[in-house]
Design an enzyme around this catalytic site. Structure first.
Site, mmCIF file in Angstrom:
data_model
loop_
_atom_site.group_PDB
_atom_site.id
_atom_site.type_symbol
_atom_site.label_atom_id
_atom_site.label_comp_id
_atom_site.label_asym_id
_atom_site.label_seq_id
_atom_site.Cartn_x
_atom_site.Cartn_y
_atom_site.Cartn_z
ATOM 1 N N HIS A 157 -8.093 -1.665 -2.902
ATOM 2 C CA HIS A 157 -6.845 -1.869 -3.636
ATOM 3 C C HIS A 157 -6.192 -0.538 -3.974
ATOM 4 O O HIS A 157 -4.959 -0.393 -3.895
ATOM 5 C CB HIS A 157 -7.131 -2.680 -4.898
ATOM 6 C CG HIS A 157 -5.939 -2.874 -5.772
ATOM 7 N ND1 HIS A 157 -5.893 -2.408 -7.056
ATOM 8 C CD2 HIS A 157 -4.752 -3.484 -5.547
ATOM 9 C CE1 HIS A 157 -4.721 -2.721 -7.597
ATOM 10 N NE2 HIS A 157 -4.009 -3.384 -6.703
ATOM 11 N N GLU A 203 -4.379 0.639 -0.994
ATOM 12 C CA GLU A 203 -3.110 -0.078 -0.829
ATOM 13 C C GLU A 203 -1.999 0.629 -1.604
ATOM 14 O O GLU A 203 -0.888 0.812 -1.108
ATOM 15 C CB GLU A 203 -3.256 -1.520 -1.303
ATOM 16 C CG GLU A 203 -1.974 -2.336 -1.252
ATOM 17 C CD GLU A 203 -1.851 -3.299 -2.412
ATOM 18 O OE1 GLU A 203 -0.789 -3.277 -3.080
ATOM 19 O OE2 GLU A 203 -2.785 -4.070 -2.643
ATOM 20 N N HIS A 204 -2.295 1.051 -2.837
ATOM 21 C CA HIS A 204 -1.309 1.787 -3.628
ATOM 22 C C HIS A 204 -0.960 3.118 -2.969
ATOM 23 O O HIS A 204 0.222 3.501 -2.896
ATOM 24 C CB HIS A 204 -1.855 2.042 -5.036
ATOM 25 C CG HIS A 204 -1.730 0.876 -5.965
ATOM 26 N ND1 HIS A 204 -0.955 0.911 -7.103
ATOM 27 C CD2 HIS A 204 -2.275 -0.360 -5.929
ATOM 28 C CE1 HIS A 204 -1.037 -0.262 -7.740
ATOM 29 N NE2 HIS A 204 -1.848 -1.039 -7.042
ATOM 30 N N GLU A 244 -3.083 -1.656 -14.380
ATOM 31 C CA GLU A 244 -3.027 -2.985 -13.770
ATOM 32 C C GLU A 244 -4.262 -3.785 -14.141
ATOM 33 O O GLU A 244 -4.175 -4.979 -14.450
ATOM 34 C CB GLU A 244 -2.906 -2.848 -12.259
ATOM 35 C CG GLU A 244 -2.753 -4.163 -11.518
ATOM 36 C CD GLU A 244 -2.522 -3.969 -10.028
ATOM 37 O OE1 GLU A 244 -2.735 -4.949 -9.280
ATOM 38 O OE2 GLU A 244 -2.147 -2.857 -9.613
#
Length: 480
Positions: free
Chosen positions: A82, A85-86, A162
């Protein structure tokens, strides 16, 4: 919220109305004047390209799918898929940090990305005339993702925020995170997609770079394009953009099978909340890629997975379904809400989940007992042909209506590729589900709901602390 077929990757949420129209025409009969044959080919470097021409509007959805997700991480670096992905939005030698999104917007498009347990995806929807430009941008960052350590240090704080916003400050999300960690011992599904906070705090820029170098190779990725395109032209552009990325070996994946469970597992999760909540997860079989092959024979495990999916829909597939009627209605109702869902397929083990919120004056133990009693009632008495017909009608309708969304078409193709399924798995699945009998549903209700494969998680509400600081709401950096 009704959860009709939460197991369907790429299929829209099914209709939840009390009245259902007659069975809709098969998907092949819809949009036939606009859709053309699907094209699939492999570039010399191993990257697959899937093209679905659709002439309904001058727009195109462009996606890149990588067959890597949270389940491919190792302990100590949870959340790295993840985090990557950022960082994919943070630049290449020729694209400055943040410029990718600005360029897509300038082309008149929208874009984002998502990370799951089984895969990672990136997408743009742009006017058809600008497709080649987003292919160039996406191919560049796939092969040449590059950023300074300082850029990572800033972005990992966004990822941590997040996690606070979506998990740490969400009691039910915390419960499911803890339940996964208890339900699975060996399977990598035990780790959260966003990562454990300690792993995020100790993650380095080089951890993310190494994950990119290891997994983002052409043979582990696919390009999916759906929209108003010419196949021959797109093929040429794919060769010119993605086809120039050097080939590299796809890492060997070792099996990490979950050991057999023997005995119920229970956990309590204390959190500031106004209502208690209980979730029950039963280990169940899943539908495999071999079960969906044309002309193949569905395995016994695959047949049971299909029947369990029907069972979930009978319990909680539409307004006024069994759990709603039995648990949430009447003067002596036991729950404010109750639900059921089945994980039909995935790269890892799947679960059938029952859950509920106790009504005023009721306990989680009473909800637990009522949920299991409804499954036991089906195991004893079976289901009606009317119930069976109703959920099957909804599935057919959902597959037809899915074709109205270009993005849904592209996402279904990508998810099917990532999981190793035939590209038309959605249509095949609907056809298979239509063959499930009431007797099969009754049989799985009797077979899979004992204690030996069960994990029960209970949310224990704690007093609300008005002085506790809330997670910051400035989530502008969150990708999805």
């Amino acid at each position: 919220m009704k959860r009709l077929l939460t197991c369907f990757f790429g299929l829209s949420a099914l209709l939840a109305q009390a009245q259902i129209a007659p069975v809709a025409p098969p998907p092949s009969a819809v949009a036939s004047t606009h859709a053309q044959a699907l094209t699939r080919f492999t570039l010399a470097n191993g990257m697959e390209v899937i093209i679905q021409p659709q002439r309904r509007a001058p727009t195109v959805v462009h996606m890149v799918w990588v067959r890597v997700g949270a389940m491919d991480e190792v302990d100590g670096t949870s959340g790295v898929a993840h985090a990557l992905e950022h960082m994919m939005f943070k630049g290449t030698p020729t694209v400055a940090p943040g410029a990718f999104s600005r360029r897509v917007a300038e082309l008149g498009g929208r874009e984002n990305a998502f990370t799951a347990r089984d895969y990672t995806g990136y997408y743009q929807q742009v006017p058809a005339a600008r497709l080649r430009e987003v292919m160039q941008l996406e191919a560049d960052r796939f092969a040449n993702n590059q950023w300074a350590d300082a850029e990572f240090n800033r972005e990992i704080e966004v990822v941590k925020e997040e996690r606070r916003l979506r998990t740490d400050d969400n009691p039910r999300a915390r419960l499911y995170e803890a339940m996964s960690a208890v339900t699975f011992l060996a399977s990598p599904y035990r780790r959260p997609i966003v990562g454990w906070m300690n792993d995020l705090e100790s993650m380095t820029a080089d951890d993310v770079r190494a994950f990119h170098q290891r997994w983002y190779v052409p043979g582990n990725a696919a390009v999916v394009i759906a929209g108003d395109v010419d196949v021959a032209q797109v093929r040429q552009w794919a060769e010119q953009t993605y086809g120039t990325i050097p080939a590299a070996a796809v890492p060997v994946r070792k099996p990490r099978l979950e050991p057999e469970q023997a005995g119920v597992r229970r956990l309590d999760v204390k959190a500031q909340a106004q209502q208690a909540y209980v979730a029950m997860a039963f280990k169940v079989p899943s539908l495999g890629a071999a079960d969906l092959q044309p002309g193949g024979t569905v395995s016994a495990e695959g047949a049971d997975a299909l029947a369990l999916t029907v069972l979930a829909a009978v319990l909680d597939g539409y307004r006024g379904a069994r759990l709603e009627r039995a648990l949430t209605q009447g003067a002596d109702r036991v729950a404010d809400s109750a639900g059921a869902s089945n994980g039909l397929w995935g790269r890892g083990p799947q679960l059938f989940t029952l859950d509920g919120i106790p009504a005023q004056g009721k306990t989680t133990a009473q909800v637990d007992a009522a949920l299991r009693a409804e499954v036991a009632r089906i195991a004893r008495d079976g289901i009606s042909q009317a119930e069976l017909a109703r959920v099957k009608t909804q599935w057919v309708a959902s597959e037809v209506y899915r074709l109205d969304s270009l993005f849904s078409q592209a996402r279904a193709l990508g998810a099917n590729w990532a999981l190793g399924f035939p590209l038309d798995a959605g249509q095949r699945l609907v056809a298979m589900l239509r063959q499930v009998s009431a007797a099969q549903v009754q049989a799985v209700a009797a077979r899979y709901f004992g204690d030996d494969q069960l994990t029960v998680a209970t949310l224990v509400p704690q007093p609300m602390d008005a002085g506790k600081p809330k997670a910051r709401s400035s989530a502008a950096g969150l990708r999805h």
